[in-house]
Design a protein around this motif. Structure first.
Motif, PDB file in Angstrom:
ATOM      1  N   ASP A 146       0.804  -1.218   0.000  1.00 25.70           N
ATOM      2  CA  ASP A 146       0.000   0.000   0.000  1.00 25.70           C
ATOM      3  C   ASP A 146       0.843   1.277   0.000  1.00 25.70           C
ATOM      4  O   ASP A 146       0.308   2.374  -0.162  1.00 25.70           O
ATOM      5  CB  ASP A 146      -0.937   0.000   1.213  1.00 25.70           C
ATOM      6  CG  ASP A 146      -1.940  -1.141   1.138  1.00 25.70           C
ATOM      7  OD1 ASP A 146      -2.407  -1.436   0.022  1.00 25.70           O
ATOM      8  OD2 ASP A 146      -2.240  -1.742   2.186  1.00 25.70           O
ATOM      9  N   ALA A 147       2.150   1.131   0.163  1.00 19.94           N
ATOM     10  CA  ALA A 147       3.028   2.311   0.186  1.00 19.94           C
ATOM     11  C   ALA A 147       3.216   2.839  -1.236  1.00 19.94           C
ATOM     12  O   ALA A 147       3.175   2.077  -2.207  1.00 19.94           O
ATOM     13  CB  ALA A 147       4.382   1.940   0.783  1.00 19.94           C
ATOM     14  N   PRO A 148       3.453   4.146  -1.372  1.00 19.40           N
ATOM     15  CA  PRO A 148       3.752   4.691  -2.709  1.00 19.40           C
ATOM     16  C   PRO A 148       5.053   4.072  -3.246  1.00 19.40           C
ATOM     17  O   PRO A 148       5.982   3.829  -2.479  1.00 19.40           O
ATOM     18  CB  PRO A 148       3.937   6.185  -2.462  1.00 19.40           C
ATOM     19  CG  PRO A 148       3.456   6.447  -1.084  1.00 19.40           C
ATOM     20  CD  PRO A 148       3.442   5.161  -0.341  1.00 19.40           C
ATOM     21  N   ILE A 149       5.098   3.832  -4.533  1.00 15.01           N
ATOM     22  CA  ILE A 149       6.268   3.213  -5.156  1.00 15.01           C
ATOM     23  C   ILE A 149       7.538   4.020  -4.905  1.00 15.01           C
ATOM     24  O   ILE A 149       8.621   3.464  -4.784  1.00 15.01           O
ATOM     25  CB  ILE A 149       6.042   2.983  -6.675  1.00 15.01           C
ATOM     26  CG1 ILE A 149       7.166   2.150  -7.295  1.00 15.01           C
ATOM     27  CG2 ILE A 149       5.931   4.296  -7.420  1.00 15.01           C
ATOM     28  CD1 ILE A 149       7.152   0.723  -6.904  1.00 15.01           C
ATOM     29  N   THR A 150       7.389   5.330  -4.785  1.00 15.74           N
ATOM     30  CA  THR A 150       8.568   6.188  -4.575  1.00 15.74           C
ATOM     31  C   THR A 150       9.213   5.979  -3.204  1.00 15.74           C
ATOM     32  O   THR A 150      10.348   6.390  -2.993  1.00 15.74           O
ATOM     33  CB  THR A 150       8.199   7.674  -4.758  1.00 15.74           C
ATOM     34  OG1 THR A 150       7.082   7.982  -3.925  1.00 15.74           O
ATOM     35  CG2 THR A 150       7.860   7.979  -6.211  1.00 15.74           C
ATOM     36  N   GLU A 151       8.517   5.308  -2.297  1.00 12.22           N
ATOM     37  CA  GLU A 151       9.125   4.966  -1.002  1.00 12.22           C
ATOM     38  C   GLU A 151      10.270   3.966  -1.211  1.00 12.22           C
ATOM     39  O   GLU A 151      11.252   3.976  -0.491  1.00 12.22           O
ATOM     40  CB  GLU A 151       8.077   4.374  -0.060  1.00 12.22           C
ATOM     41  CG  GLU A 151       8.605   4.082   1.333  1.00 12.22           C
ATOM     42  CD  GLU A 151       7.518   3.588   2.263  1.00 12.22           C
ATOM     43  OE1 GLU A 151       7.797   2.633   3.014  1.00 12.22           O
ATOM     44  OE2 GLU A 151       6.401   4.139   2.246  1.00 12.22           O
ATOM     45  N   TYR A 152      10.137   3.114  -2.202  1.00 11.12           N
ATOM     46  CA  TYR A 152      11.151   2.095  -2.484  1.00 11.12           C
ATOM     47  C   TYR A 152      12.036   2.472  -3.668  1.00 11.12           C
ATOM     48  O   TYR A 152      13.178   2.050  -3.755  1.00 11.12           O
ATOM     49  CB  TYR A 152      10.470   0.743  -2.744  1.00 11.12           C
ATOM     50  CG  TYR A 152       9.662   0.286  -1.550  1.00 11.12           C
ATOM     51  CD1 TYR A 152      10.293  -0.221  -0.421  1.00 11.12           C
ATOM     52  CD2 TYR A 152       8.275   0.410  -1.536  1.00 11.12           C
ATOM     53  CE1 TYR A 152       9.561  -0.618   0.690  1.00 11.12           C
ATOM     54  CE2 TYR A 152       7.533   0.015  -0.432  1.00 11.12           C
ATOM     55  CZ  TYR A 152       8.190  -0.498   0.678  1.00 11.12           C
ATOM     56  OH  TYR A 152       7.462  -0.882   1.780  1.00 11.12           O
ATOM     57  N   LEU A 153      11.487   3.245  -4.586  1.00  9.24           N
ATOM     58  CA  LEU A 153      12.229   3.697  -5.768  1.00  9.24           C
ATOM     59  C   LEU A 153      12.095   5.215  -5.867  1.00  9.24           C
ATOM     60  O   LEU A 153      11.308   5.725  -6.663  1.00  9.24           O
ATOM     61  CB  LEU A 153      11.677   3.025  -7.030  1.00  9.24           C
ATOM     62  CG  LEU A 153      11.699   1.498  -7.082  1.00  9.24           C
ATOM     63  CD1 LEU A 153      10.890   0.990  -8.252  1.00  9.24           C
ATOM     64  CD2 LEU A 153      13.125   0.995  -7.128  1.00  9.24           C
ATOM     65  N   PRO A 154      12.890   5.948  -5.078  1.00  5.30           N
ATOM     66  CA  PRO A 154      12.721   7.405  -5.021  1.00  5.30           C
ATOM     67  C   PRO A 154      12.946   8.119  -6.357  1.00  5.30           C
ATOM     68  O   PRO A 154      12.384   9.181  -6.586  1.00  5.30           O
ATOM     69  CB  PRO A 154      13.740   7.848  -3.984  1.00  5.30           C
ATOM     70  CG  PRO A 154      14.553   6.667  -3.629  1.00  5.30           C
ATOM     71  CD  PRO A 154      13.913   5.451  -4.195  1.00  5.30           C
ATOM     72  N   ASP A 155      13.722   7.535  -7.246  1.00  8.85           N
ATOM     73  CA  ASP A 155      13.986   8.176  -8.539  1.00  8.85           C
ATOM     74  C   ASP A 155      12.923   7.858  -9.587  1.00  8.85           C
ATOM     75  O   ASP A 155      12.985   8.363 -10.708  1.00  8.85           O
ATOM     76  CB  ASP A 155      15.364   7.749  -9.071  1.00  8.85           C
ATOM     77  CG  ASP A 155      16.486   8.253  -8.196  1.00  8.85           C
ATOM     78  OD1 ASP A 155      16.300   9.318  -7.544  1.00  8.85           O
ATOM     79  OD2 ASP A 155      17.543   7.610  -8.148  1.00  8.85           O
ATOM     80  N   PHE A 156      11.973   7.009  -9.246  1.00  8.12           N
ATOM     81  CA  PHE A 156      10.922   6.626 -10.188  1.00  8.12           C
ATOM     82  C   PHE A 156       9.821   7.669 -10.169  1.00  8.12           C
ATOM     83  O   PHE A 156       9.236   7.977  -9.142  1.00  8.12           O
ATOM     84  CB  PHE A 156      10.361   5.257  -9.810  1.00  8.12           C
ATOM     85  CG  PHE A 156       9.303   4.762 -10.759  1.00  8.12           C
ATOM     86  CD1 PHE A 156       9.632   4.318 -12.031  1.00  8.12           C
ATOM     87  CD2 PHE A 156       7.977   4.738 -10.373  1.00  8.12           C
ATOM     88  CE1 PHE A 156       8.667   3.856 -12.908  1.00  8.12           C
ATOM     89  CE2 PHE A 156       6.984   4.264 -11.244  1.00  8.12           C
ATOM     90  CZ  PHE A 156       7.339   3.843 -12.517  1.00  8.12           C
TER      91      PHE A 156
END
Length: 139
Positions: free
Chosen positions: A127-137
């Protein structure tokens, strides 16, 4: 998917870890067939191979698969490998254990499994935003 109703004896050791690696990649696009032959089954796996071959041949015919390659692996050793069908139907080149297939969409399944394993371990939150794991995405 198939089910073997009776469990054949595969080897002398009950600790033998049987890892069935089925590479079922359809011949879509470019396929290169190597000149190397199939690997005959090791003696202690002959019964398992005898059970698998008719099933595989039936599936190739029933599903109209152009080609399929399969390997049976025990620990780190390939104990049987064989190609089925035609790697190049126009040239009538048979598939072998060494036929190289295009990966296609098969990698998506492995990615999904890896992600879900991380979720189960609590290392990833779906449920976390993808940018939490891939900040450059940035979609």
């Amino acid at each position: 998917m198939f089910l073997i109703k009776r469990r054949p004896t595969f080897g002398p050791s009950s600790r033998t870890v049987l890892c069935l690696v089925i590479i079922i990649l359809l011949c879509i696009g470019n396929v290169v067939a190597a000149d190397q032959q199939n690997i005959e089954p090791r003696k202690d796996y002959a019964e398992a191979v005898a059970l698998l071959k008719p099933f595989i041949e039936q599936q190739v015919a029933e599903k109209q698969l152009p080609a399929l390659s399969i390997a049976l692996v025990d620990d780190q050793q390939v104990v049987w490998a064989q190609g089925f069908g035609l790697a190049d139907p126009q040239a009538k080149v048979a598939a072998t254990a060494q036929t190289v297939y295009r990966i296609g969409s098969a990698s998506k399944l492995f990615t999904d499994i890896g992600i879900m394993q991380l979720v189960e371990r609590g290392q990833l939150n779906l449920d976390a935003p993808i940018t939490e794991y891939l900040p450059d995405f940035h979609p």
